[in-house]
Design a protein around this motif. Structure first.
Motif, PDB file in Angstrom:
ATOM      1  N   ILE A   1       0.465   1.546   8.107  1.00  0.00           N
ATOM      2  CA  ILE A   1       0.063   0.371   7.323  1.00  0.00           C
ATOM      3  C   ILE A   1      -0.626  -0.680   8.190  1.00  0.00           C
ATOM      4  O   ILE A   1      -0.154  -1.008   9.282  1.00  0.00           O
TER       5      ILE A   1
ATOM      6  N   ARG B   1       0.037  -1.845  -2.318  1.00  0.00           N
ATOM      7  CA  ARG B   1       0.539  -1.343  -1.031  1.00  0.00           C
ATOM      8  C   ARG B   1       1.977  -0.834  -1.155  1.00  0.00           C
ATOM      9  O   ARG B   1       2.316   0.244  -0.684  1.00  0.00           O
TER      10      ARG B   1
ATOM     11  N   GLU C   1       3.051   3.117  -0.555  1.00  0.00           N
ATOM     12  CA  GLU C   1       3.965   3.492   0.527  1.00  0.00           C
ATOM     13  C   GLU C   1       5.190   4.234  -0.031  1.00  0.00           C
ATOM     14  O   GLU C   1       5.626   5.249   0.529  1.00  0.00           O
TER      15      GLU C   1
END
Length: 328
Positions: free
Chosen positions: A207, A191, A195
């Motif tokens: 998210i 993640r 990002e």
């Protein structure tokens, strides 16, 4: 009578020590190894690893801790670990913890009780106090307070690659959907670097990252996608989540990949040669398993090894992303 090691040595024309090195996968010339293996086959020689283990104070067994046998990634990993161990004349105990802390603690204690020689563990439980740097233990993805050896896929590159692919596939607004644990592990980089890469590419990103255990998962995904109706590309923490997201999108009347493209992380298949269940960032599971086994066996021998081993990942195309056709 059963053949002995001396019988094998005599037939192969070598010393007993050479036969022992072949059986222990030691350093032997290829031609010599072939002669010994031929003699073993001809005599139907069965090594007594149990007796050898008693003599050397070893069990020649390794425990593999996995959270669940139902997850295809864990099952495939277990298959490759067992295969790699067999090549080294080791057996494997499969320990399905189901995420239970007490069970995982008991499995770890098997080493201290001399029931197994070492452990390979995929664990997300709070067992840090039971893991020490002098324990023959190789972790997958997770690192502990002490310098425990671990093997991980390149989650950083994987997160970046997912962002690059979704942009390449024409997505205008992308999302990350996943779950996380409070304990430290490398999978959180999926993640994080997805990002980061999206921001560097100028890609709009939203998210949904939920603390595990996950409850009312489908409802949370529906609420998130309803709040962000213009999302047309999704990266998920793993393939299981990707499959759930695809089901939710279908229930919401959105087609995959026509309306929304989805990329998972793992490389799950039904069989070894089947297509990927979803488009995915592929972890080379066999390479990870072999690395974990080789590291653990070196530790058992008392050798010093690298604390962190990172295995490269790559994109695997499935039916949840569009096929990009080149224009001449």
């Amino acid at each position: 009578m059963s053949a002995t090691m001396k019988d094998v040595a005599k037939l192969a024309g070598v010393g007993v020590g050479t036969v022992s090195r072949v059986l222990n996968n030691g350093s032997v010339k290829v031609s010599t190894r072939a002669k010994v293996e031929a003699a073993i086959k001809e005599l139907n020689y069965q090594p007594n690893f149990y007796a050898r283990g008693l003599k050397m104070n070893q069990t020649f067994t390794v425990a593999l801790i996995i959270p669940s046998v139902w997850n295809p990634f864990f099952s495939e990993f277990a298959f490759h670990v067992e295969t790699a161990l067999e090549k080294n004349h080791y057996k494997m105990y499969l320990c399905n913890s189901d995420g239970a802390v007490d069970k995982e603690r008991e499995y770890v204690q098997m080493v201290t009780q001399n029931k197994v020689d070492g452990i390979i563990g995929i664990t997300y439980s709070d067992i840090d106090e039971y893991i020490s740097s002098n324990l023959p233990f190789v972790s997958i993805d997770r690192y502990f307070t002490e310098d425990v050896i671990y093997v991980t896929a390149d989650n950083i590159s994987g997160g970046r690659l997912a962002a690059q692919k979704l942009q390449e596939l024409g997505c205008k607004k992308v999302a990350f959907i996943g779950g996380y644990q409070e304990i430290p592990n490398e999978t959180k980089n999926r993640r994080k670097y997805f990002e980061i890469e999206c921001n560097q590419l100028g890609q709009e990103v939203v998210i949904l990252d939920m603390l595990e255990p996950l409850e009312d998962l489908n409802k949370k995904i529906v609420a998130f996608l309803t709040e962000n109706p213009d999302v047309d590309g999704i990266f998920t923490v793993n393939d299981s989540m990707a499959i759930t997201v695809c089901d939710v999108l279908e229930q919401m009347g959105k087609a995959v990949p026509e309306d929304v493209q989805v990329i998972g992380f793992d490389g799950q298949r039904i069989t070894r040669h089947s297509p990927y269940l979803v488009s995915t960032i592929v972890q080379p599971i066999e390479a990870m398993a072999e690395a974990a086994v080789n590291l653990l066996l070196e530790v058992i021998k008392g050798e010093t090894v690298a604390n962190r081993t990172v295995i490269p990942v790559y994109f695997g195309e499935g039916k949840t992303t569009k096929i990009v056709t080149s224009v001449n």
